[in-house]
Design an enzyme around this catalytic site. Structure first.
Site, short mmCIF file in Angstrom:
data_model
loop_
_atom_site.label_atom_id
_atom_site.label_comp_id
_atom_site.label_asym_id
_atom_site.label_seq_id
_atom_site.Cartn_x
_atom_site.Cartn_y
_atom_site.Cartn_z
N ASP A 94 43.14 -52.02 -44.80
CA ASP A 94 43.30 -50.77 -45.57
C ASP A 94 44.43 -49.92 -44.97
O ASP A 94 45.24 -49.34 -45.68
CB ASP A 94 42.01 -49.93 -45.58
N ASP A 107 42.14 -51.00 -31.26
CA ASP A 107 42.56 -49.58 -31.32
C ASP A 107 44.07 -49.47 -31.16
O ASP A 107 44.74 -48.72 -31.88
CB ASP A 107 41.81 -48.73 -30.29
N ASP A 152 38.85 -55.78 -42.06
CA ASP A 152 38.58 -54.87 -43.19
C ASP A 152 39.30 -53.54 -42.97
O ASP A 152 40.00 -53.03 -43.85
CB ASP A 152 37.07 -54.65 -43.30
N TYR A 164 29.34 -58.54 -40.42
CA TYR A 164 29.01 -58.51 -41.85
C TYR A 164 27.84 -59.42 -42.17
O TYR A 164 27.10 -59.19 -43.12
CB TYR A 164 30.21 -58.97 -42.69
N LYS A 185 38.54 -56.70 -29.36
CA LYS A 185 38.16 -55.57 -28.49
C LYS A 185 37.56 -56.18 -27.23
O LYS A 185 36.41 -55.93 -26.86
CB LYS A 185 37.18 -54.65 -29.25
#
Ligand code: IPM
Ligand code: MN
Length: 354
Positions: free
Chosen positions: A250, A222, A246, A140, A190
Site C-alpha cells: 500500500d 521499518d 500487505d 494471516y 524483522k
C-alpha cells in the site's frame, strides 16, 4: 476457448471488473484470444445471497478456469458479521484454496503521473519495482483466538509462523523474478525481534549461492518502509512475508500517484488470480468515478502470465499509458488542466487506443 472466471465482489468491484472485461473483449477481437467469461459471487454480496462469502461453486469454478479476474471485497455493511463469515474471508479462502502462494505487486511510475505522487518528482520518476508478497502463510493463516479470559482479563491473539519450505518457494520465485529484471533482490523481515524473521533470513541466505548472479540484501521492515519514501529507486524486487507485504505494498502503491492504478498477480499451484491491490471503496461505489486502471492492468498481467499472450498484454499497458499521456484522468489522479472522466468513459478512451 480460454475460460476466465470474473468475480466482481463488493463496492466498486462490479464497475472495475466490467471495465476490465470490456478491455479484454476489445483485445480479444484484435488478437483472436478466444476468451470466454463466467461471473461468480464472492465477498459480502455472496454472504447476503448465499450465507457464505465464498460459495463452493465459486471456488470450484476458479479451479476449473484458465484464470481468475477479481475485483474487491468488503464494506462497512458487513463490519459486524461473524469473523469467519466476513467478506475478506472470500479472498483469503481463494488464495488458500487455489494455493496462491506468491503475490506480485509491480510499482511502475508512469512519467506523466510523476507529479501526482505525494513524493517529489525526481524521487519517483523512473521507479520500477516489484513486491513479491508471500500470500498463504504467516500471521494471516496462523492460529488465532478472537477472545479469551486469562487471569481475569480479556485478550486475543494471532500466531505468526513460517516453515522453511514456505520461505524457500517464495524466495526462489523472487530470485527468478529479479533474474529477469534488474538482478537485485531485497528480502524484508524483522529479524532483530521475531523468530519467524530469523528463520526467514536464514532460509533466504541458503539460496544466495544458487542465484549468485542476483545481488541480495536484507532490510528490516521499518527501515524498508522509510527507504520506500526516501529513495524508492534503489529497489528492484522486494520479497517479504504476508503481513509486511500487505503494508509495504500500500505504501509503495502511492509512489505512483494512486493506489487505483496498481495491479497484482497471485500465482501458485492451480489457477492464478489477478486483482487490483486497492479495496472495494464502498463510499464511491455506483458513482462511476472509480479508477478502473488497476483492474485493467491486472487483466494485462492475466494475459501475460496465465495465457502467455505478451503482445496483447503490452497492448493493454500501452493503451493505458497513452490514455494518461493524452490527459485523461479519473478523479483520484485528476490535476489542473487535465480532462476528468468517469469509469465508463475512461475505459472507452483506453479501448479507442487499443
Ligand atoms: C490486499 C487486501 C487484503 C489483504 C484484505 C482484503 C484481506 O488488503 O489484498 O492487500 O489484507 O491481503
Ligand atoms: Mn492490502
Amino acid at each position: 476457448m480460454k475460460k476466465i472466471v470474473v468475480i466482481p465482489g463488493d463496492g466498486i468491484g462490479r464497475e472495475i471488473t466490467d471495465s476490465a472485461v470490456e478491455v479484454l473483449k476489445a483485445v480479444d477481437k484484435k488478437f483472436s484470444l478466444e476468451l470466454e467469461y463466467e461471473t461468480h459471487d464472492a465477498g459480502g454480496t455472496a454472504y447476503d445471497k448465499h450465507g457464505t462469502p465464498l460459495p463452493t461453486s465459486t471456488l470450484d469454478a476458479c479451479k476449473a478456469a484458465d484464470a481468475v479476474l477479481f475485483g474487491a471485497v468488503g464494506g462497512t455493511k458487513w463490519d459486524n458479521v461473524d469473523a469467519k463469515l466476513r467478506p475478506e474471508k472470500a479472498i483469503l479462502g481463494l488464495r488458500k484454496g487455489l494455493g496462491l502462494y506468491a503475490n506480485l505487486r509491480p510499482v511502475k511510475v508512469f512519467d506523466v503521473l510523476a507529479d501526482n505522487s505525494p513524493l517529489k518528482h525526481d524521487l519517483v520518476a523512473g521507479v520500477d519495482l516489484v513486491i513479491v508478497r508471500e500470500l498463504v502463510g504467516g500471521i494471516y493463516f496462523g492460529d488465532r483466538c478472537e477472545s479469551e479470559i486469562k487471569d481475569g482479563v480479556e485478550r486475543a491473539w494471532d500466531l505468526e509462523n513460517y516453515s522453511v519450505p514456505e520461505v524457500e518457494r517464495i524466495t526462489k520465485l523472487a530470485f527468478e523474478t529479479a533474474r529477469l529484471r534488474g538482478k537485485k533482490l531485497t528480502s524484508v523481515d524483522k529479524a532483530n525481534v521475531l523468530a519467524t524473521s530469523r528463520l526467514w533470513r536464514r532460509t533466504v541466505e541458503t539460496l544466495r549461492a544458487e542465484y549468485a548472479d542476483v545481488e541480495l540484501n536484507h532490510l528490516y521492515v521499518d527501515n524498508c518502509a522509510m527507504q520506500l519514501a526516501v529513495n524508492p529507486k534503489q529497489f528492484d524486487v522486494i520479497v517479504t512475508g504476508n503481513l509486511f507485504g500487505d503494508i509495504l505494498s500500500d505504501e509503495a502503491a502511492v509512489i505512483g500517484g494512486s493506489i487505483g492504478l496498481m495491479p497484482s498477480a497471485s500465482i501458485g499451484e492451480l489457477t492464478s488470480l489477478y486483482e487490483p491491490i486497492h479495496g472495494s471503496a464502498p463510499d464511491i461505489a455506483g458513482k462511476n468515478i472509480a479508477n478502473p486502471m488497476g483492474t485493467i492492468l491486472s487483466a494485462a498481467m492475466l494475459l501475460r502470465y496465465s495465457l502467455k499472450e505478451e503482445t496483447a498484454a503490452r497492448a493493454i499497458e500501452s493503451a493505458v499509458e497513452r490514455t494518461l499521456a493524452d490527459g485523461y484522468r479519473t478523479a483520484d489522479i485528476y490535476a489542473d488542466g487535465m480532462k476528468k472522466l468517469g469509469t465508463v468513459e475512461i475505459t472507452e478512451k483506453i479501448i479507442e487506443r487499443l
